[in-house]
Scaffold this active site. Structure first.
Site, mmCIF file in Angstrom:
data_model
loop_
_atom_site.group_PDB
_atom_site.id
_atom_site.type_symbol
_atom_site.label_atom_id
_atom_site.label_comp_id
_atom_site.label_asym_id
_atom_site.label_seq_id
_atom_site.Cartn_x
_atom_site.Cartn_y
_atom_site.Cartn_z
ATOM 1 N N ARG A 66 -24.656 -131.320 20.139
ATOM 2 C CA ARG A 66 -24.875 -132.403 19.168
ATOM 3 C C ARG A 66 -23.760 -133.438 19.205
ATOM 4 N NH1 ARG A 66 -27.082 -127.943 16.748
ATOM 5 N NH2 ARG A 66 -25.079 -127.338 15.874
ATOM 6 N N GLU A 103 -16.317 -115.439 15.866
ATOM 7 C CA GLU A 103 -16.230 -114.352 14.884
ATOM 8 C C GLU A 103 -16.363 -113.001 15.602
ATOM 9 O OE1 GLU A 103 -19.042 -114.816 11.781
ATOM 10 O OE2 GLU A 103 -18.272 -113.114 10.624
HETATM 11 P P1 AMP Z 1 -16.386 -124.072 15.193
HETATM 12 O O1 AMP Z 1 -15.968 -123.821 16.610
HETATM 13 O O2 AMP Z 1 -16.384 -122.808 14.365
HETATM 14 O O3 AMP Z 1 -15.595 -125.188 14.542
HETATM 15 O O4 AMP Z 1 -17.907 -124.490 15.226
HETATM 16 C C1 AMP Z 1 -18.260 -125.791 15.522
HETATM 17 C C2 AMP Z 1 -19.486 -125.882 16.371
HETATM 18 O O5 AMP Z 1 -20.516 -124.992 15.931
HETATM 19 C C3 AMP Z 1 -20.057 -127.283 16.312
HETATM 20 O O6 AMP Z 1 -20.379 -127.677 17.655
HETATM 21 C C4 AMP Z 1 -21.289 -127.161 15.450
HETATM 22 O O7 AMP Z 1 -22.367 -127.846 16.032
HETATM 23 C C5 AMP Z 1 -21.610 -125.682 15.332
HETATM 24 N N1 AMP Z 1 -21.690 -125.197 13.938
HETATM 25 C C6 AMP Z 1 -20.854 -124.317 13.345
HETATM 26 N N2 AMP Z 1 -21.220 -124.051 12.089
HETATM 27 C C7 AMP Z 1 -22.320 -124.793 11.840
HETATM 28 C C8 AMP Z 1 -23.181 -124.985 10.697
HETATM 29 N N3 AMP Z 1 -22.961 -124.349 9.540
HETATM 30 N N4 AMP Z 1 -24.217 -125.846 10.811
HETATM 31 C C9 AMP Z 1 -24.433 -126.511 11.986
HETATM 32 N N5 AMP Z 1 -23.672 -126.367 13.089
HETATM 33 C C10 AMP Z 1 -22.626 -125.523 13.033
#
Ligand code: AMP
Length: 178
Positions: A66, A103
């Site tokens: 995205r 996680e």
């Molecule tokens: P992180 O690495 O944990 O910061 O996760 C970020 C990535 O995961 C981004 O590319 C987001 O598109 C996706 N992502 C994580 N959590 C969500 C959520 N609650 N809703 C939509 N996309 C998420």
């Protein structure tokens, strides 16, 4: 099209929360209603790039998948190149990879070795900052291929997950904060 200035509240109102997707306990932030609205999509790009003039950024790096939507639009607006950071195994040429913790388990992202010119001024973009693992790994990749991060921009930040901790030293902008 309306000329009323767009607010972050307008963007937030068009982001749909989908409980338990893709798995139990995740509150998925669905941005497709916002993207489908011409005024909101264009306004989100304006807000994400506010203060950056065309010519002030060499490359906009977008994170799979995205992040590509925002990075490509911002690159056109800023007259910058677009560079993808992709999940492992998707880029066809020589890559540099970076693994980060999830996680449960790990994930790996990659960039082409020649994606950036030495010293390239980079705007890094993704749709959402959660734990910061993905964006932190992308920052590492940008640096490893010789780029300098000007700013990291997200449409959404889940601030309770403290993702900014993984982006220390980078100016971070997020629009809709939960
Ligand atoms: P992180 O690495 O944990 O910061 O996760 C970020 C990535 O995961 C981004 O590319 C987001 O598109 C996706 N992502 C994580 N959590 C969500 C959520 N609650 N809703 C939509 N996309 C998420």
């Amino acid at each position: 099209m309306s000329t009323v200035p767009l607010t972050v509240g307008d963007l937030q109102a068009a982001i749909r929360n989908v409980p338990d997707f893709p798995k139990l306990g995740i509150q998925f932030k669905d941005i497709t209603p916002m993207l489908a609205d011409a005024r909101l999509f264009a306004g989100s790009i304006d807000l994400l790039t506010a203060g950056l003039e065309p010519g002030s950024v060499d490359s906009v790096v977008g994170i799979d998948a995205r992040g590509f939507i925002f990075a490509a639009a911002a690159a056109v607006k800023l007259r910058a190149g677009f560079v993808p950071v992709r999940k492992q195994g998707k880029l066809p040429y020589q890559t540099i990879e970076q693994t980060y913790d999830l996680e449960y388990g790990t994930s790996t992202v990659a960039i082409h070795v020649d994606a950036l010119k030495p010293g390239a001024r980079v705007l890094l973009m993704d749709d959402l900052l959660a734990t910061g693992g993905t964006a932190g790994a992308a920052v590492e990749l940008v640096r490893k291929v010789g780029g300098q991060i000007l700013q990291v921009s997200f449409l959404i930040e889940l601030s309770f997950l403290n993702g900014r901790e993984k982006l220390k030293g980078c100016p971070v902008r997020s629009l809709v904060v939960y």
